[in-house]
Design a protein around this motif. Structure first.
Motif, PDB file in Angstrom:
ATOM      1  N   GLU A  56      31.695  47.213  36.975  1.00  0.00           N
ATOM      2  CA  GLU A  56      33.005  47.862  37.065  1.00  0.00           C
ATOM      3  C   GLU A  56      33.680  47.514  38.386  1.00  0.00           C
ATOM      4  N   ASN A  57      32.935  47.584  39.465  1.00  0.00           N
ATOM      5  CA  ASN A  57      33.509  47.312  40.779  1.00  0.00           C
ATOM      6  C   ASN A  57      33.832  45.841  40.969  1.00  0.00           C
ATOM      7  N   LYS A  58      33.059  44.967  40.383  1.00  0.00           N
ATOM      8  CA  LYS A  58      33.265  43.540  40.605  1.00  0.00           C
ATOM      9  C   LYS A  58      34.454  42.990  39.832  1.00  0.00           C
ATOM     10  N   ILE A  59      34.664  43.427  38.633  1.00  0.00           N
ATOM     11  CA  ILE A  59      35.729  42.849  37.810  1.00  0.00           C
ATOM     12  C   ILE A  59      36.890  43.820  37.623  1.00  0.00           C
ATOM     13  N   HIS A  60      36.616  44.945  37.017  1.00  0.00           N
ATOM     14  CA  HIS A  60      37.696  45.847  36.639  1.00  0.00           C
ATOM     15  C   HIS A  60      38.437  46.413  37.842  1.00  0.00           C
ATOM     16  N   TRP A  61      37.713  46.770  38.872  1.00  0.00           N
ATOM     17  CA  TRP A  61      38.375  47.325  40.053  1.00  0.00           C
ATOM     18  C   TRP A  61      39.289  46.280  40.681  1.00  0.00           C
ATOM     19  N   VAL A  62      38.809  45.049  40.783  1.00  0.00           N
ATOM     20  CA  VAL A  62      39.629  43.978  41.360  1.00  0.00           C
ATOM     21  C   VAL A  62      40.869  43.754  40.503  1.00  0.00           C
ATOM     22  N   ARG A  63      40.686  43.737  39.183  1.00  0.00           N
ATOM     23  CA  ARG A  63      41.849  43.548  38.308  1.00  0.00           C
ATOM     24  C   ARG A  63      42.825  44.705  38.451  1.00  0.00           C
ATOM     25  N   ASP A  64      42.317  45.914  38.538  1.00  0.00           N
ATOM     26  CA  ASP A  64      43.194  47.081  38.646  1.00  0.00           C
ATOM     27  C   ASP A  64      43.934  47.111  39.974  1.00  0.00           C
ATOM     28  N   VAL A  65      43.232  46.861  41.059  1.00  0.00           N
ATOM     29  CA  VAL A  65      43.824  47.025  42.384  1.00  0.00           C
ATOM     30  C   VAL A  65      44.551  45.763  42.844  1.00  0.00           C
ATOM     31  N   ASP A 111      46.921  47.944  35.731  1.00  0.00           N
ATOM     32  CA  ASP A 111      47.284  49.183  35.036  1.00  0.00           C
ATOM     33  C   ASP A 111      48.794  49.335  34.857  1.00  0.00           C
ATOM     34  N   ARG A 112      49.575  48.713  35.717  1.00  0.00           N
ATOM     35  CA  ARG A 112      51.036  48.820  35.611  1.00  0.00           C
ATOM     36  C   ARG A 112      51.663  47.624  34.900  1.00  0.00           C
ATOM     37  N   SER A 113      50.851  46.771  34.321  1.00  0.00           N
ATOM     38  CA  SER A 113      51.374  45.592  33.636  1.00  0.00           C
ATOM     39  C   SER A 113      52.291  45.997  32.489  1.00  0.00           C
ATOM     40  N   GLN A 114      53.372  45.262  32.334  1.00  0.00           N
ATOM     41  CA  GLN A 114      54.328  45.515  31.259  1.00  0.00           C
ATOM     42  C   GLN A 114      53.990  44.715  29.998  1.00  0.00           C
ATOM     43  N   ILE A 115      52.961  43.905  30.070  1.00  0.00           N
ATOM     44  CA  ILE A 115      52.562  43.090  28.920  1.00  0.00           C
ATOM     45  C   ILE A 115      51.705  43.958  28.006  1.00  0.00           C
ATOM     46  N   PRO A 122      48.054  41.107  26.430  1.00  0.00           N
ATOM     47  CA  PRO A 122      47.132  41.780  27.354  1.00  0.00           C
ATOM     48  C   PRO A 122      45.776  41.082  27.468  1.00  0.00           C
ATOM     49  N   GLN A 123      45.251  40.605  26.337  1.00  0.00           N
ATOM     50  CA  GLN A 123      43.956  39.921  26.369  1.00  0.00           C
ATOM     51  C   GLN A 123      44.061  38.585  27.101  1.00  0.00           C
ATOM     52  N   VAL A 124      45.156  37.880  26.879  1.00  0.00           N
ATOM     53  CA  VAL A 124      45.350  36.589  27.545  1.00  0.00           C
ATOM     54  C   VAL A 124      45.456  36.789  29.054  1.00  0.00           C
ATOM     55  N   MET A 125      46.240  37.770  29.475  1.00  0.00           N
ATOM     56  CA  MET A 125      46.393  38.014  30.910  1.00  0.00           C
ATOM     57  C   MET A 125      45.078  38.473  31.540  1.00  0.00           C
ATOM     58  N   ALA A 126      44.318  39.304  30.830  1.00  0.00           N
ATOM     59  CA  ALA A 126      43.012  39.730  31.348  1.00  0.00           C
ATOM     60  C   ALA A 126      42.090  38.522  31.497  1.00  0.00           C
ATOM     61  N   ALA A 127      42.127  37.616  30.523  1.00  0.00           N
ATOM     62  CA  ALA A 127      41.289  36.413  30.602  1.00  0.00           C
ATOM     63  C   ALA A 127      41.712  35.531  31.774  1.00  0.00           C
ATOM     64  N   LEU A 128      43.018  35.392  31.990  1.00  0.00           N
ATOM     65  CA  LEU A 128      43.501  34.592  33.117  1.00  0.00           C
ATOM     66  C   LEU A 128      43.111  35.225  34.452  1.00  0.00           C
ATOM     67  N   ARG A 129      43.224  36.541  34.534  1.00  0.00           N
ATOM     68  CA  ARG A 129      42.822  37.222  35.768  1.00  0.00           C
ATOM     69  C   ARG A 129      41.325  37.067  36.001  1.00  0.00           C
ATOM     70  N   ASN A 130      40.540  37.210  34.940  1.00  0.00           N
ATOM     71  CA  ASN A 130      39.088  37.026  35.066  1.00  0.00           C
ATOM     72  C   ASN A 130      38.756  35.604  35.499  1.00  0.00           C
ATOM     73  N   ALA A 131      39.477  34.627  34.958  1.00  0.00           N
ATOM     74  CA  ALA A 131      39.242  33.230  35.339  1.00  0.00           C
ATOM     75  C   ALA A 131      39.567  33.015  36.816  1.00  0.00           C
ATOM     76  N   ALA A 132      40.664  33.606  37.268  1.00  0.00           N
ATOM     77  CA  ALA A 132      41.041  33.470  38.679  1.00  0.00           C
ATOM     78  C   ALA A 132      39.990  34.108  39.581  1.00  0.00           C
ATOM     79  N   ILE A 133      39.556  35.304  39.224  1.00  0.00           N
ATOM     80  CA  ILE A 133      38.533  35.994  40.013  1.00  0.00           C
ATOM     81  C   ILE A 133      37.240  35.182  40.013  1.00  0.00           C
ATOM     82  N   GLY A 134      36.857  34.685  38.852  1.00  0.00           N
ATOM     83  CA  GLY A 134      35.633  33.890  38.744  1.00  0.00           C
ATOM     84  C   GLY A 134      35.694  32.613  39.559  1.00  0.00           C
ATOM     85  N   ALA A 135      36.841  31.933  39.531  1.00  0.00           N
ATOM     86  CA  ALA A 135      36.990  30.691  40.307  1.00  0.00           C
ATOM     87  C   ALA A 135      36.901  30.975  41.801  1.00  0.00           C
TER      88      ALA A 135
END
Length: 87
Positions: free
Chosen positions: A20-29, A34-38, A44-57
């Protein structure tokens, strides 16, 4: 039926919150997810995947401060491509 010992339960709970702290918290903060308009279709799934890819890279490159690295890479469009080894 097996019953988990308190130490096992504590380890599982710590493991859950570690994820939770490694992925979701980073995405949220960092990405203010949480304030995304998508909100429609697969957006929403595409943007979450892109954010996860950025964090992972960034993490694969050894970066620990994702927020600072995101700002750093956003300043020059070549930086993310260099990070990925594209240029």
């Amino acid at each position: 039926m097996h019953q988990a010992k308190p130490a096992q339960l504590a380890a599982w709970i710590r493991g859950h919150w570690s994820i939770e702290n490694k992925i979701h918290w980073v995405r949220d903060v960092t990405y203010d997810e949480d304030r995304s308009q998508i909100r429609t279709g697969t957006g929403p799934q595409v943007m979450a995947a892109l954010r996860n890819a950025a964090i992972g890279a960034l993490r694969a490159a050894g970066i620990t401060n994702i927020a600072a690295a995101t700002r750093h890479h956003a300043r020059d469009s070549n930086r993310p491509l260099q990070l990925l080894g594209i240029i």
